[in-house]
Design a protein around this motif. Structure first.
Motif, PDB file in Angstrom:
ATOM      1  N   GLN A 135       0.830  -1.533   0.276  1.00 17.84           N
ATOM      2  CA  GLN A 135      -0.008  -0.159  -0.351  1.00 17.84           C
ATOM      3  C   GLN A 135       1.308   1.352   0.011  1.00 17.84           C
ATOM      4  OE1 GLN A 135      -3.305   0.071   2.744  1.00 17.84           O
ATOM      5  NE2 GLN A 135      -3.710  -1.470   2.724  1.00 17.84           N
ATOM      6  N   TYR A 136      -0.030   2.548   0.096  1.00 17.67           N
ATOM      7  CA  TYR A 136       0.946   3.777  -0.661  1.00 17.67           C
ATOM      8  C   TYR A 136       0.887   4.025   1.044  1.00 17.67           C
ATOM      9  CZ  TYR A 136       2.359   7.993  -1.384  1.00 17.67           C
ATOM     10  OH  TYR A 136       2.418   9.744  -1.119  1.00 17.67           O
ATOM     11  N   GLU A 137       2.495   4.577   1.218  1.00 17.72           N
ATOM     12  CA  GLU A 137       2.849   5.021   2.621  1.00 17.72           C
ATOM     13  C   GLU A 137       2.445   6.532   2.370  1.00 17.72           C
ATOM     14  OE1 GLU A 137       2.192   4.418   6.371  1.00 17.72           O
ATOM     15  OE2 GLU A 137       2.388   2.656   5.560  1.00 17.72           O
ATOM     16  N   PHE A 138       1.798   7.530   3.224  1.00 15.17           N
ATOM     17  CA  PHE A 138       1.939   8.757   2.968  1.00 15.17           C
ATOM     18  C   PHE A 138       3.155   8.910   3.778  1.00 15.17           C
ATOM     19  CE2 PHE A 138      -2.369   8.298   2.551  1.00 15.17           C
ATOM     20  CZ  PHE A 138      -2.610   8.789   1.141  1.00 15.17           C
ATOM     21  N   ASN A 139       3.703  10.223   3.145  1.00 13.91           N
ATOM     22  CA  ASN A 139       5.014  10.799   3.895  1.00 13.91           C
ATOM     23  C   ASN A 139       4.655  11.939   5.452  1.00 13.91           C
ATOM     24  OD1 ASN A 139       4.856  13.861   3.315  1.00 13.91           O
ATOM     25  ND2 ASN A 139       5.700  13.265   0.794  1.00 13.91           N
ATOM     26  N   GLU A 140       6.139  12.732   6.087  1.00 13.66           N
ATOM     27  CA  GLU A 140       6.198  13.530   7.189  1.00 13.66           C
ATOM     28  C   GLU A 140       5.125  14.628   6.433  1.00 13.66           C
ATOM     29  OE1 GLU A 140       5.629  13.713  11.253  1.00 13.66           O
ATOM     30  OE2 GLU A 140       6.506  11.821   9.864  1.00 13.66           O
ATOM     31  N   ALA A 141       5.052  15.351   5.610  1.00 13.24           N
ATOM     32  CA  ALA A 141       4.124  16.334   6.102  1.00 13.24           C
ATOM     33  C   ALA A 141       2.602  15.557   5.142  1.00 13.24           C
ATOM     34  CB  ALA A 141       5.053  17.158   4.517  1.00 13.24           C
ATOM     35  N   GLN A 142       2.232  14.739   4.477  1.00 11.49           N
ATOM     36  CA  GLN A 142       1.142  14.208   4.585  1.00 11.49           C
ATOM     37  C   GLN A 142       0.381  13.789   5.835  1.00 11.49           C
ATOM     38  OE1 GLN A 142       2.452  11.538   1.137  1.00 11.49           O
ATOM     39  NE2 GLN A 142       1.629  13.271  -0.536  1.00 11.49           N
ATOM     40  N   ASN A 143       1.668  12.942   6.107  1.00 11.50           N
ATOM     41  CA  ASN A 143       1.434  12.686   7.609  1.00 11.50           C
ATOM     42  C   ASN A 143       0.578  13.855   8.690  1.00 11.50           C
ATOM     43  OD1 ASN A 143       0.455  10.189   7.787  1.00 11.50           O
ATOM     44  ND2 ASN A 143       2.429  10.103   7.987  1.00 11.50           N
ATOM     45  N   ARG A 144       1.472  15.296   8.259  1.00 12.39           N
ATOM     46  CA  ARG A 144       1.067  15.826   9.175  1.00 12.39           C
ATOM     47  C   ARG A 144       0.041  16.899   9.675  1.00 12.39           C
ATOM     48  NH1 ARG A 144       6.727  16.920   9.100  1.00 12.39           N
ATOM     49  NH2 ARG A 144       6.630  18.873   7.148  1.00 12.39           N
ATOM     50  N   VAL A 145      -0.951  16.389   7.349  1.00 15.25           N
ATOM     51  CA  VAL A 145      -1.663  17.165   6.899  1.00 15.25           C
ATOM     52  C   VAL A 145      -2.774  16.627   7.728  1.00 15.25           C
ATOM     53  CG1 VAL A 145      -3.267  17.863   4.962  1.00 15.25           C
ATOM     54  CG2 VAL A 145      -1.176  18.547   5.441  1.00 15.25           C
ATOM     55  N   ILE A 146      -2.522  15.039   7.293  1.00 12.64           N
ATOM     56  CA  ILE A 146      -3.954  14.395   7.392  1.00 12.64           C
ATOM     57  C   ILE A 146      -4.386  14.173   9.314  1.00 12.64           C
ATOM     58  CG2 ILE A 146      -4.353  11.813   8.029  1.00 12.64           C
ATOM     59  CD1 ILE A 146      -3.050  11.265   5.011  1.00 12.64           C
ATOM     60  N   GLN A 147      -2.942  14.855  10.018  1.00 11.61           N
ATOM     61  CA  GLN A 147      -3.153  14.092  11.791  1.00 11.61           C
ATOM     62  C   GLN A 147      -3.814  15.512  12.261  1.00 11.61           C
ATOM     63  OE1 GLN A 147       0.638  14.010  13.363  1.00 11.61           O
ATOM     64  NE2 GLN A 147      -0.399  14.967  15.493  1.00 11.61           N
ATOM     65  N   GLY A 148      -3.554  16.637  11.424  1.00 10.47           N
ATOM     66  CA  GLY A 148      -4.730  18.016  11.590  1.00 10.47           C
ATOM     67  C   GLY A 148      -6.035  18.103  11.584  1.00 10.47           C
ATOM     68  N   LEU A 149      -5.957  17.436  10.047  1.00  3.99           N
ATOM     69  CA  LEU A 149      -7.202  17.462  10.133  1.00  3.99           C
ATOM     70  C   LEU A 149      -8.085  15.714  11.187  1.00  3.99           C
ATOM     71  CD1 LEU A 149      -9.673  16.945   8.341  1.00  3.99           C
ATOM     72  CD2 LEU A 149      -8.983  15.462   6.760  1.00  3.99           C
TER      73      LEU A 149
END
Length: 134
Positions: free
Chosen positions: A5-19
């Motif tokens: 599966q695709y693994e989101f990078n750190e910057a993407q994870n920060r956006v998802i975490q904020g959401l």
């Protein structure tokens, strides 16, 4: 889902975490408002000991808030899992999107019902004022 599966990078994870964090707050708020609305619909009947005092519209509205809050909380949790786990980002993302779709679907149908009732009210109002001129 099988396979890698695709693994989101750190910057993407920060956006998802904020959401996820904001959705969790909004979801808890909606659940609390829904519970208060349900209690507000039942309490007058309990205090007056009269079934006719039940506020069914408040109870129904409260349950709708609770449902949207629960689905939002589920989505927030799935988004959080995207950030916290490795190897299942797409599965967690799809779970979150499924919960968001449920909340959006109920909101969509409630808006459709509201628009239909609003248009019907305007039409009946115009008809009533035309049948009884001035």
């Amino acid at each position: 889902m099988s396979g890698p599966q695709y693994e989101f990078n750190e910057a993407q994870n920060r956006v998802i975490q904020g959401l996820s964090e904001k959705m969790k707050f909004v979801s808890i708020f909606l659940i609390v408002v829904g519970l208060l609305q349900v209690v507000g619909g039942i309490l007058p009947a309990v205090l007056s000991q009269s079934v006719s005092a039940i506020g069914f519209e408040s109870i129904i509205g409260g349950f709708i808030y609770i449902l949207i809050g629960v689905w939002g909380a589920g989505a927030a949790n799935s988004f959080r899992q995207v950030v916290d786990t490795e190897g299942n980002d797409i599965d967690h993302m799809m779970s979150a999107l499924g919960d968001l779709k449920k909340a959006a679907t109920i909101t969509y149908w409630l808006l459709i019902i509201f628009i239909v009732l609003l248009v019907a009210g305007v039409i009946f109002g115009l008809m009533a004022s035309g049948a009884n001129p001035g």
